[in-house]
Scaffold this active site. Structure first.
Site, short mmCIF file in Angstrom:
data_model
loop_
_atom_site.label_atom_id
_atom_site.label_comp_id
_atom_site.label_asym_id
_atom_site.label_seq_id
_atom_site.Cartn_x
_atom_site.Cartn_y
_atom_site.Cartn_z
N LYS A 1 0.85 -1.20 0.00
CA LYS A 1 0.00 0.00 0.00
C LYS A 1 0.88 1.25 0.00
CE LYS A 1 0.86 1.44 4.35
NZ LYS A 1 1.60 2.64 4.68
N ALA B 1 10.23 -3.37 6.16
CA ALA B 1 10.32 -2.12 6.93
C ALA B 1 10.45 -0.92 6.00
CB ALA B 1 11.49 -2.15 7.92
N GLY C 1 4.39 -4.27 3.97
CA GLY C 1 4.79 -5.61 3.52
C GLY C 1 4.40 -6.69 4.52
N GLY C 2 4.66 -6.47 5.80
CA GLY C 2 4.30 -7.45 6.82
C GLY C 2 2.78 -7.60 6.91
N ASP D 1 -2.62 -1.73 9.57
CA ASP D 1 -2.72 -1.73 8.11
C ASP D 1 -3.28 -3.04 7.54
OD1 ASP D 1 -1.61 0.81 8.00
OD2 ASP D 1 0.42 0.09 7.63
O1 C5P Z 1 -0.58 -1.38 14.12
P1 C5P Z 1 0.87 -1.67 13.93
O2 C5P Z 1 1.32 -2.88 14.69
O3 C5P Z 1 1.29 -1.73 12.49
O4 C5P Z 1 1.63 -0.42 14.55
C1 C5P Z 1 3.02 -0.45 14.82
C2 C5P Z 1 3.38 0.73 15.67
O5 C5P Z 1 3.28 1.96 14.91
C3 C5P Z 1 2.49 0.98 16.88
O6 C5P Z 1 2.92 0.22 17.99
C4 C5P Z 1 2.66 2.47 17.11
O7 C5P Z 1 3.88 2.74 17.76
C5 C5P Z 1 2.79 3.00 15.70
N1 C5P Z 1 1.47 3.46 15.18
C6 C5P Z 1 0.94 4.63 15.68
N2 C5P Z 1 -0.29 5.05 15.23
C7 C5P Z 1 -0.96 4.36 14.29
C8 C5P Z 1 -0.42 3.17 13.74
C9 C5P Z 1 0.81 2.74 14.22
O8 C5P Z 1 1.54 5.29 16.54
N3 C5P Z 1 -2.14 4.80 13.87
#
Ligand code: C5P
Length: 321
Positions: free
Chosen positions: A17, A113, A118-119, A153
């Site tokens: 994305k 990353a 990707g993950g 995501d």
């Molecule tokens: O949801 P995901 O595991 O991909 O998010 C990884 C990290 O990115 C979260 O732990 C947070 O630190 C940050 N994040 C955030 N706000 C979001 C999405 C992700 O701060 N809306």
């Protein structure tokens, strides 16, 4: 007997994305930031093959023609594919937990990353694939609710297309778009950790850093109405100046060389360029396919990226092939 044996291998494709708009609000009590974002799925895909096995395992290889670096992919229980398997088997396959082992092979094209989910794509592929392999018959909305538990995501990686994301990115509303968009993706030979980039944005905002494009604004969560109108009209020239990413200043702050990459893409003739998500991948919107190929060639010669790809959008979300 394992139901899985009736479907020996399931192969699923899931897209990367990009965020055409990423407005980041303040940090919430749960550690996430409130977002208003426009996601679009692009034709850079990972392919996940899954089959029943004696023991659960994950392997990762670079897809054909891909130079993606695999070193940073964990192949243990922390991998999102493994977490998707555990979640799905715990929730819907509890009586057969011991027999629900799966060998999963990820053929990667999406940078690791890289700010392109990707993950999350691999996690979405695992949900769709296991739903087929284990013949669970889960509906789209049941899969989306599981996806939400795996990452912000992952729901979009399931649905694909173009969508407005709110909340932490998991509350999705489809956006009407016309036509096909042509992009050049410039990948880096380093990754950026999503939490680190969000934290850097908080730091910049707290420090009142006047260099930051975010300083002094309070309309972070404004709706991207003009962008939605440009997408509905299918006009890349109107979309380009509306590309926006609040995390860009934070990514630049952590990796100043990324400014050069963005500048090089614009100088090469792209209509607009932006960091994808939390970076470090940069994406450049081009007028058409021919322009994208020309921009890609020029960027490759400029030596400002480790990999260059030409992709189109929107494409559909994770699906069995
Ligand atoms: O949801 P995901 O595991 O991909 O998010 C990884 C990290 O990115 C979260 O732990 C947070 O630190 C940050 N994040 C955030 N706000 C979001 C999405 C992700 O701060 N809306």
């Amino acid at each position: 007997m394992l139901k899985a044996q009736s479907v020996p291998t399931v192969v699923v494709r899931a897209p990367a994305k990009i965020n055409l708009h990423l407005g980041v609000g303040p940090l919430r009590d749960d550690g996430f930031h409130e977002l208003v974002t426009v996601f679009q799925a692009v034709s850079l895909v990972d392919t996940l093959s899954m089959s029943a096995a004696e023991e659960t395992s994950i392997t990762a290889v670079a897809a054909d023609n891909s130079t993606v670096a695999l070193n940073d992919i964990p192949l243990d229980k922390t991998n999102l594919v493994w977490r998707a398997m555990s979640l799905l088997s715990k929730t819907y396959y509890p009586t057969l937990l011991a027999e629900s082992n799966v060998a999963a092979k990820i053929a990667k094209s999406i940078p690791v990353a890289g700010g392109m989910a990707g993950g999350s794509a691999d996690a979405a592929a695992a949900l769709v694939g296991l739903n087929a392999l284990w013949e669970l018959g889960l509906t789209r909305s049941e899969l989306i609710s599981l996806a939400t538990q795996l990452g912000s995501d992952v729901p979009f990686s399931l649905t694909g297309g173009t969508a407005l994301g709110r909340g932490r990115g998991e509350e999705l509303t489809p956006i009407l778009t016309r036509g096909t968009y042509h992009w050049v993706v410039a990948t880096a030979n380093f990754g950026l950790s999503t939490p680190t980039v969000f934290a850097e944005l908080d730091r910049l905002r707290a420090s009142g850093n006047t260099v930051s494009e975010n300083f002094g604004r309070n309309d972070w969560l404004a709706m991207p109405t003009e962008l939605e109108q440009a997408l509905a009209a299918g006009d890349a020239h109107r979309v380009a100046p509306l590309l926006h990413n609040d995390l860009q200043a934070a990514a630049f702050s952590l990796q100043p060389l990324l400014r050069r990459t963005i500048r090089a893409g614009i100088e090469a003739g792209a209509l607009g360029g932006i960091i994808s998500g939390s970076g470090p991948s940069c994406v450049f919107l081009c007028a058409d396919d021919e322009a994208a190929i020309a921009v890609a060639a020029e960027l490759a010669g400029a030596g400002v990226a480790s990999g260059i790809k030409v992709v189109t959008s929107p494409v559909s979300g994770a699906q069995v092939i």
